[in-house]
Write an enzyme that holds these catalytic residues in place. Structure first.
Site, short mmCIF file in Angstrom:
data_model
loop_
_atom_site.label_atom_id
_atom_site.label_comp_id
_atom_site.label_asym_id
_atom_site.label_seq_id
_atom_site.Cartn_x
_atom_site.Cartn_y
_atom_site.Cartn_z
N GLU A 65 0.83 -1.21 0.00
CA GLU A 65 0.00 0.00 0.00
C GLU A 65 0.86 1.26 0.00
O GLU A 65 1.92 1.30 0.63
CB GLU A 65 -0.91 0.06 1.24
CG GLU A 65 -1.84 -1.11 1.42
CD GLU A 65 -3.02 -1.10 0.48
OE1 GLU A 65 -3.26 -0.06 -0.18
OE2 GLU A 65 -3.71 -2.13 0.41
N THR A 66 0.38 2.24 -0.72
CA THR A 66 0.87 3.61 -0.60
C THR A 66 -0.32 4.47 -0.19
O THR A 66 -1.39 4.39 -0.79
CB THR A 66 1.45 4.12 -1.93
OG1 THR A 66 2.60 3.33 -2.28
CG2 THR A 66 1.87 5.58 -1.81
#
Length: 261
Positions: A46-47
Site C-alpha cells: 500500500e501507498t
C-alpha cells in the site's frame, strides 16, 4: 515538483518486520493516475496519501494496481508519520475516507489505535471454488464487504497453507482472509489478494474488522490478541465495539525521502 515520502513498518516494534507502507503527505490532491503510478513505482502492498482538510485529514490508499476501500496498516503508518515527523500535536487524528467514512487513530505512548467500522459478513457455502484455493480444506466460509473469510481447524494449518494464486485471483473479491484459533494468542491469520496486486500481505489491519467480530463471538470476549503469520509477522491488539473495531499496534520508520515528479 518534489514530494515527501516515508516508508513505515506497521504493526511491529522493529524494522524489517510488520507491514511496510509508503506515506505521501500532500498539500493538495494529485491526479488519480499519478497516485496510482507512485504506488506502482513503490511496489509495496500500500501507498497512502492524505491532505489536510480543516480539522481532519482526507485519506486514500493504493496498491500497485488499484485503489482500495480501506487499509489499516497504511492508516497506522500515516498516523505514525503525522505524530512523529509532521508536527501534529494532538493525541488523536481524525481521518476521512470517501470510501469508508470517518476513521480515527489515537496515540498512547508508542501504541497507536485505529478505530474502524466493523465489517458485515455472512456465512456462505464451502463451494469447490473456495475449497480449491489452498492445499488444506477449511471448516467454514464467510463473505464480508470486500473479502472472503475461511476458517481452519488450528494454527498449524494456517502456517502450512499453500495458496494457489491462479485460483484465488479468480474470486470476485479483494482477497481471502484465512484464520484459526491461536496457540499463544486468541487468533492467527494470513491474507492473500493477488487480484489486488498483493500475493500475500504481511499484516492486514482492515482484515481485522472482519476477524475481530468473528472471534469475539466465538471466544466470548471483546478484547483479543492476534498474530498475522506472514514471513514478516505482525502483532495486533483488537477490541470489538459492536459497529466499530479498535485495532492497536506499533510502527517504526524505515526511510524518508523525496519523489521527483
Amino acid at each position: 515538483m518534489e514530494q515527501r515520502i516515508y516508508q513505515i513498518d506497521a504493526f511491529t516494534d522493529k524494522v524489517f518486520s510488520g507491514n511496510p507502507a509508503a506515506v505521501c503527505p500532500l498539500n493538495k490532491w494529485l491526479s488519480d493516475s499519478v497516485m496510482q503510478k507512485i504506488a506502482m513505482e513503490n511496489n509495496l502492498a500500500e501507498t497512502v496519501f492524505y491532505v489536510k482538510q480543516d480539522n481532519h485529514y482526507e485519506i486514500r490508499w493504493f496498491t500497485p494496481s488499484v485503489e482500495v476501500d480501506l487499509c489499516g496498516h497504511a492508516t497506522l503508518a500515516a498516523a505514525f508519520v503525522l505524530f512523529n515527523y509532521e508536527s501534529y500535536k494532538e493525541n488523536i487524528i481524525h481521518f476521512y475516507s470517501p470510501r469508508s467514512g470517518n476513521l480515527t487513530v489515537a496515540k498512547q505512548g508508542e501504541l497507536l489505535t485505529l478505530n474502524f467500522p466493523t465489517d458485515v459478513f455472512e456465512s456462505i457455502p464451502l463451494t469447490n471454488e473456495l475449497t480449491d484455493v489452498f492445499n488444506i480444506t477449511p471448516e467454514f466460509a464467510f463473505r464480508g464487504k470486500t473479502d472472503y473469510l475461511l476458517v481452519f481447524t488450528n494454527e498449524e494449518q494456517i502456517k502450512q497453507l499453500i495458496p494457489r494464486f491462479d485460483r484465488i485471483s479468480k474470486l470476485d473479491g479483494r482477497g481471502v482472509i484465512v484464520t484459526a484459533k491461536g496457540d499463544e494468542v486468541d487468533f492467527v491469520s494470513r491474507f492473500f489478494a493477488p487480484q489486488s496486486g498483493i500475493a500475500e500481505d504481511p499484516v492486514t489491519g482492515s482484515a481485522h474488522t472482519t476477524l475481530t467480530p468473528y472471534w469475539s463471538d466465538i471466544l466470548g470476549k471483546d478484547e483479543l490478541t492476534a498474530i498475522q503469520l506472514s514471513e514478516r509477522r505482525g502483532y495486533l491488539k483488537c477490541k470489538y465495539l459492536n459497529d466499530r473495531v479498535e485495532i492497536s499496534g506499533q510502527a517504526r520508520m524505515y526511510l524518508k525521502g523525496e519523489i521527483y515528479l
